[in-house]
Design an enzyme around this catalytic site. Sequence first.
Site, PDB file in Angstrom:
ATOM      1  N   THR A  83      41.968  41.219  41.241  1.00  0.00           N
ATOM      2  CA  THR A  83      41.825  39.778  40.565  1.00  0.00           C
ATOM      3  C   THR A  83      43.791  39.696  41.136  1.00  0.00           C
ATOM      4  OG1 THR A  83      39.859  39.368  39.762  1.00  0.00           O
ATOM      5  CG2 THR A  83      41.210  37.557  40.418  1.00  0.00           C
ATOM      6  N   ARG A 103      44.768  46.710  36.434  1.00  0.00           N
ATOM      7  CA  ARG A 103      44.278  46.951  34.655  1.00  0.00           C
ATOM      8  C   ARG A 103      43.699  48.079  34.334  1.00  0.00           C
ATOM      9  NH1 ARG A 103      44.066  40.390  34.274  1.00  0.00           N
ATOM     10  NH2 ARG A 103      45.352  39.328  34.897  1.00  0.00           N
ATOM     11  N   SER A 150      47.223  39.858  30.670  1.00  0.00           N
ATOM     12  CA  SER A 150      46.982  38.706  30.832  1.00  0.00           C
ATOM     13  C   SER A 150      45.758  38.667  29.214  1.00  0.00           C
ATOM     14  CB  SER A 150      46.314  38.371  32.581  1.00  0.00           C
ATOM     15  OG  SER A 150      45.785  37.177  32.026  1.00  0.00           O
ATOM     16  N   HIS A 151      44.234  37.963  29.783  1.00  0.00           N
ATOM     17  CA  HIS A 151      43.872  37.512  28.103  1.00  0.00           C
ATOM     18  C   HIS A 151      43.064  39.104  27.532  1.00  0.00           C
ATOM     19  CE1 HIS A 151      41.581  38.127  32.516  1.00  0.00           C
ATOM     20  NE2 HIS A 151      40.346  38.196  31.663  1.00  0.00           N
ATOM     21  N   ASP A 193      47.257  31.725  26.846  1.00  0.00           N
ATOM     22  CA  ASP A 193      47.180  33.245  27.084  1.00  0.00           C
ATOM     23  C   ASP A 193      47.606  34.318  27.127  1.00  0.00           C
ATOM     24  OD1 ASP A 193      47.286  33.524  29.329  1.00  0.00           O
ATOM     25  OD2 ASP A 193      46.709  35.032  30.476  1.00  0.00           O
ATOM     26  N   ASP A 195      49.945  36.247  28.841  1.00  0.00           N
ATOM     27  CA  ASP A 195      50.836  36.275  29.301  1.00  0.00           C
ATOM     28  C   ASP A 195      51.175  34.559  30.236  1.00  0.00           C
ATOM     29  OD1 ASP A 195      48.792  35.899  30.936  1.00  0.00           O
ATOM     30  OD2 ASP A 195      49.568  36.365  33.444  1.00  0.00           O
ATOM     31  N   ASP A 220      49.943  31.674  31.191  1.00  0.00           N
ATOM     32  CA  ASP A 220      49.519  31.435  32.304  1.00  0.00           C
ATOM     33  C   ASP A 220      48.257  30.868  32.303  1.00  0.00           C
ATOM     34  OD1 ASP A 220      48.261  33.405  32.963  1.00  0.00           O
ATOM     35  OD2 ASP A 220      48.616  33.933  34.785  1.00  0.00           O
ATOM     36  N   ARG A 221      47.755  30.863  31.643  1.00  0.00           N
ATOM     37  CA  ARG A 221      46.140  30.101  31.178  1.00  0.00           C
ATOM     38  C   ARG A 221      46.679  29.316  30.407  1.00  0.00           C
ATOM     39  NH1 ARG A 221      40.958  33.764  31.141  1.00  0.00           N
ATOM     40  NH2 ARG A 221      41.591  34.916  33.945  1.00  0.00           N
ATOM     41  N   GLU A 264      42.028  26.577  38.816  1.00  0.00           N
ATOM     42  CA  GLU A 264      40.892  27.605  38.712  1.00  0.00           C
ATOM     43  C   GLU A 264      40.131  27.841  37.223  1.00  0.00           C
ATOM     44  OE1 GLU A 264      40.752  31.389  40.255  1.00  0.00           O
ATOM     45  OE2 GLU A 264      42.985  31.675  39.631  1.00  0.00           O
ATOM     46  N   LYS A 289      49.717  30.283  38.422  1.00  0.00           N
ATOM     47  CA  LYS A 289      49.488  29.441  36.719  1.00  0.00           C
ATOM     48  C   LYS A 289      50.943  28.886  35.527  1.00  0.00           C
ATOM     49  CE  LYS A 289      45.421  31.900  35.351  1.00  0.00           C
ATOM     50  NZ  LYS A 289      45.345  32.750  36.608  1.00  0.00           N
ATOM     51  N   ARG A 349      30.049  37.392  35.973  1.00  0.00           N
ATOM     52  CA  ARG A 349      29.666  35.838  35.763  1.00  0.00           C
ATOM     53  C   ARG A 349      29.008  34.560  36.486  1.00  0.00           C
ATOM     54  NH1 ARG A 349      34.582  36.611  33.324  1.00  0.00           N
ATOM     55  NH2 ARG A 349      36.451  37.792  34.493  1.00  0.00           N
TER      56      ARG A 349
HETATM   57  C1  VG1 Z   1      39.912  35.661  36.092  1.00  0.00           C
HETATM   58  C2  VG1 Z   1      39.607  34.507  36.737  1.00  0.00           C
HETATM   59  C3  VG1 Z   1      40.156  34.551  37.600  1.00  0.00           C
HETATM   60  C4  VG1 Z   1      41.952  34.111  36.975  1.00  0.00           C
HETATM   61  C5  VG1 Z   1      42.049  35.502  36.773  1.00  0.00           C
HETATM   62  C6  VG1 Z   1      43.230  36.482  36.328  1.00  0.00           C
HETATM   63  O1  VG1 Z   1      39.189  36.684  37.399  1.00  0.00           O
HETATM   64  O2  VG1 Z   1      38.276  34.387  36.978  1.00  0.00           O
HETATM   65  O3  VG1 Z   1      39.983  32.257  38.012  1.00  0.00           O
HETATM   66  O4  VG1 Z   1      42.621  34.415  38.579  1.00  0.00           O
HETATM   67  O5  VG1 Z   1      41.313  36.298  35.831  1.00  0.00           O
HETATM   68  O6  VG1 Z   1      44.149  34.912  35.142  1.00  0.00           O
HETATM   69  P1  VG1 Z   1      37.549  37.624  37.075  1.00  0.00           P
HETATM   70  O7  VG1 Z   1      38.211  38.329  38.828  1.00  0.00           O
HETATM   71  O8  VG1 Z   1      37.876  38.397  36.074  1.00  0.00           O
HETATM   72  O9  VG1 Z   1      36.895  36.685  37.708  1.00  0.00           O
HETATM   73  V1  VG1 Z   1      44.781  36.252  33.894  1.00  0.00           V
HETATM   74  O10 VG1 Z   1      45.403  34.430  33.203  1.00  0.00           O
HETATM   75  O11 VG1 Z   1      44.015  37.335  33.628  1.00  0.00           O
HETATM   76  O12 VG1 Z   1      46.177  36.506  35.366  1.00  0.00           O
HETATM   77 CO    CO Z   2      46.768  35.668  32.425  1.00  0.00          CO
END
Ligand code: VG1
Ligand code: CO
Length: 543
Positions: free
Chosen positions: A18, A22, A113-114, A277, A279, A281-282, A363, A376, A496
Amino acid sequence: MTVLNISTQAFPDQRPGTSGLRKKVTIFQQPHYLENFVQSIFDAIPDRTGKTLVLGGDGRYFNREAIQIILRMAAANAWGKVMVGRGGLFSTPAVSAVIRIHHAHGGIILSASHNPAGPDHDFGIKYNISNGGPAPEKITDAIWAGSKSIQSYRILDTADVDIDHEGTFQLGDMMVEVCDPVRDYAALMARIFDFDALRRLFAGNFRMRFDAMHAITGPYATEILENQLGAAQGTVVNGIPLPDFGGGHPDPNLVYAKSLADALFAEDAPDFGAASDGDGDRNMILGRRFFVTPSDSLAVLAANATRIPAYQAGLKGIARSMPTSQAADVVAQRLGIPHYETPTGWKFFGNLLDAGKITFCGEESFGTGSDHVREKDGLWAVLAWLSIIAACGKSVADMVIQHWQDFGRHYYTRHDYESIPASAGEEIMKTLRAQLPILAGQTLAGRVVQTADDFAYTDPIDGSISSHQGLRLLFNDGARLIFRLSGTGTEGATVRIYHEHLERDTARQQLDPQRVLHDLIALGKDLSRIEQFTGRKAPTVIT
Ligand code: VG1
Ligand code: CO
């Protein structure tokens, strides 16, 4: 300095998800693993010669080593200049801003990211294009293809360079500029928002708490909120980025940012709480004893956007990812502007933003943003909320409750079943997909299924088609039940399940979402046979 041509063997698992590639740190530490992927990125950008690349990461474990490798590889791959954040640091929205402000050709962001960080946890890398946004699928597919056939990579034979002091120097034929990671971003925020109004807000008795979760937004939040806007010292907590994020899970939700939630639900709670989060962006937004769902946050910001200087002329349109609640659509309809539904992941907003079709997008996964960058942006969302609060003088709870009264409340909850075996994830989706053709017309959870489909998206700008973006049950009363596999995890699979129901009756708008959505939750478990496939009776995370 000589350029080395190192022979290598392809790894079979370098498919970007996505948001980039990672993996566990231990995987990235394998000889040639990072180098192969970086070379595959560079090979997918044939017109890079002499151009500028922005480089930085969220400071997690392995960030510094990766920065040195990428600098040496960039110098050996014809880049003209790399702008790297001091200490190798940049938040994701800051990279996006710096690419745009300095007309760079692209950027590399090092982050998972998270996901948690540390030697036993996750690392990640992704490429952003010249508009500042994540590379579209056309490019990520080319990177993936390249990674499967790579035979060698190019790297400069040289020692580590100093990334801890601002300044410029030559690395082979390439220029390196070590820059302040915060300056450009903070200046951009000052152009979007009325900083004087925000200073007045903090000069009154308004109190807030920002939890940077030991991750990258610490320096940004401290500079903007405390230094520039005069919020009390100590407003930003956990503000020093640590390579392991303090051992925590830098995901700003009620489960992983529990101490912030506890503080906002305490007797002496501040007026406003927010977290970001890994990085940056959240964002999570809390009022005193009040949690704002990200879907509602997007809708409330859109409905009040003209109170913010940069959006005074109104919004061009709004986009949300498919699983995000339809609250923003209702606002768009009321404002008489278009709204769009895209697949999950910020890369799908880029074309709409570039074409001037939308101004805000968001989102359900705690992501909100605007056309100021192409990612974001957690702190942007916080400043947007603060600006609206400063302009209307209401509490967060009053604003959201009023919004529900005006537009209806979209009760919403997402249930995540994390780290289940990959095969179980596949089976669950297969089972669900097989049922789709017979579901339409059936009465389930007291509602009639209007449509049951596998979401596909045709980009309205370039016509590209992205299919298999999540399974949807759309009910005739507007309720929705959605199933997706995560594309960001690094262990097994994560399912999910998203549940949504619109309540227009103002007398029934302040109930517990888990109770209101109880029948849809039961239906989701039932149709997916999640317990049968995984043995799990309950989700890992409920948001
Ligand atoms: C998740 C979220 C998605 C977001 C992505 C990257 O993806 O659901 O909405 O854009 O993380 O966010 P997934 O495929 O795990 O549902 V970040 O802040 O991790 O770059
Ligand atoms: Co992020």
